[in-house]
Design a protein around this motif. Structure first.
Motif, short mmCIF file in Angstrom:
data_model
loop_
_atom_site.label_atom_id
_atom_site.label_comp_id
_atom_site.label_asym_id
_atom_site.label_seq_id
_atom_site.Cartn_x
_atom_site.Cartn_y
_atom_site.Cartn_z
N ALA A 120 0.84 -1.20 0.00
CA ALA A 120 0.00 0.00 0.00
C ALA A 120 0.88 1.25 0.00
O ALA A 120 0.44 2.32 0.41
N LEU A 121 2.11 1.09 -0.46
CA LEU A 121 3.05 2.21 -0.50
C LEU A 121 2.62 3.24 -1.53
O LEU A 121 2.19 2.90 -2.64
N GLY A 122 2.75 4.50 -1.19
CA GLY A 122 2.46 5.57 -2.13
C GLY A 122 3.47 6.69 -1.96
O GLY A 122 3.97 6.91 -0.85
N PRO A 123 3.81 7.39 -3.03
CA PRO A 123 4.84 8.43 -2.95
C PRO A 123 4.40 9.63 -2.12
O PRO A 123 3.22 9.96 -2.04
N SER A 124 5.38 10.28 -1.52
CA SER A 124 5.12 11.51 -0.77
C SER A 124 4.71 12.62 -1.73
O SER A 124 5.28 12.77 -2.82
N MET A 125 3.73 13.40 -1.32
CA MET A 125 3.29 14.56 -2.11
C MET A 125 4.01 15.84 -1.69
O MET A 125 3.73 16.91 -2.21
N ASP A 126 4.94 15.71 -0.74
CA ASP A 126 5.70 16.86 -0.27
C ASP A 126 6.62 17.34 -1.40
O ASP A 126 7.46 16.58 -1.90
N ARG A 127 6.48 18.58 -1.79
CA ARG A 127 7.28 19.12 -2.89
C ARG A 127 8.77 19.22 -2.53
O ARG A 127 9.61 19.38 -3.40
#
Length: 213
Positions: A71-78
């Motif tokens: 259930a890994l998803g990338p960080s949306m932190d710019r």
């Protein structure tokens, strides 16, 4: 089954773990921060703590599993840099091969193209927004999926575009763009249920079904 879940303390990961336990599976949860472990998890649930780039911890988590769910998803932190989840996915696949684990189930977005798709405006727009608004996360998601799809392991990637909180409503639309009618919104509870169900559902082996409510 014995199932190892990566991203187990995330919003969708926690629901996947709950669904697996309810279905009677044995769960190994790979977590980065034990402080995020829900108090509702049973005492006997196996925890492996480590970063997603920790090869030894990942190997320990995968050993003895019948299947892996990510259930890994990338960080949306710019401000985020690099592609750690791509490296982590490579380590997961390598561990699966070492231990003879042949089933991988993951999550993704419609930016990932399945060979059964006939790309629609909806799918193209999601890809355009990913490339231009969150390019690092977009590259990370595609990199993870490319590794999985070319791994030779039996895989399923569940694609969705607008997850939301709320009770499960049922996945009423699923399949492939241009063939099946796919909406936008879907509850996290339904994403989790559909993902967990792929352990015993044989319709989408080596495929990336898109889902919505």
């Amino acid at each position: 089954m014995n199932v190892t879940v990566f991203g187990a303390t995330g919003a969708i990961g926690q629901l996947i773990v709950a669904d697996l336990l309810t279905a009677g599976h044995t769960v190994t949860a790979y977590v980065r921060n034990v402080g995020k472990v829900p108090s509702t998890w049973p005492q006997g649930l196996r925890l492996i703590v480590g970063e997603i780039t920790d090869a030894a911890a990942i190997d320990q988590a995968v050993a003895g599993a019948d299947a892996v769910i990510s259930a890994l998803g990338p960080s949306m932190d710019r401000k985020a840099t690099g592609l750690p989840l791509v490296e982590g996915t490579r380590l997961i696949i390598e561990a699966m091969r070492r231990h003879g684990v042949g089933r991988f189930i993951g999550n993704g977005t419609p930016s990932i193209v399945d060979k059964r798709d006939r790309p629609t405006l909806q799918q193209k727009l999601i890809g355009f927004m990913g490339r231009n608004l969150v390019s690092r996360a977009y590259q990370e998601m595609l990199g993870m999926s490319d590794l999985i799809m070319s791994s030779g392991i039996d895989w399923t990637i569940v694609r969705f575009s607008a997850p939301k909180n709320g009770p499960a409503r049922g996945v009423n639309r699923y399949g492939f763009f241009g063939t099946n009618k796919i909406g936008m919104a879907v509850t996290r509870a339904d994403i989790a249920a559909f993902t967990a169900a792929q352990l015993t559902d044989d319709r989408f082996h080596n495929a990336a079904p898109a889902i919505s409510n």
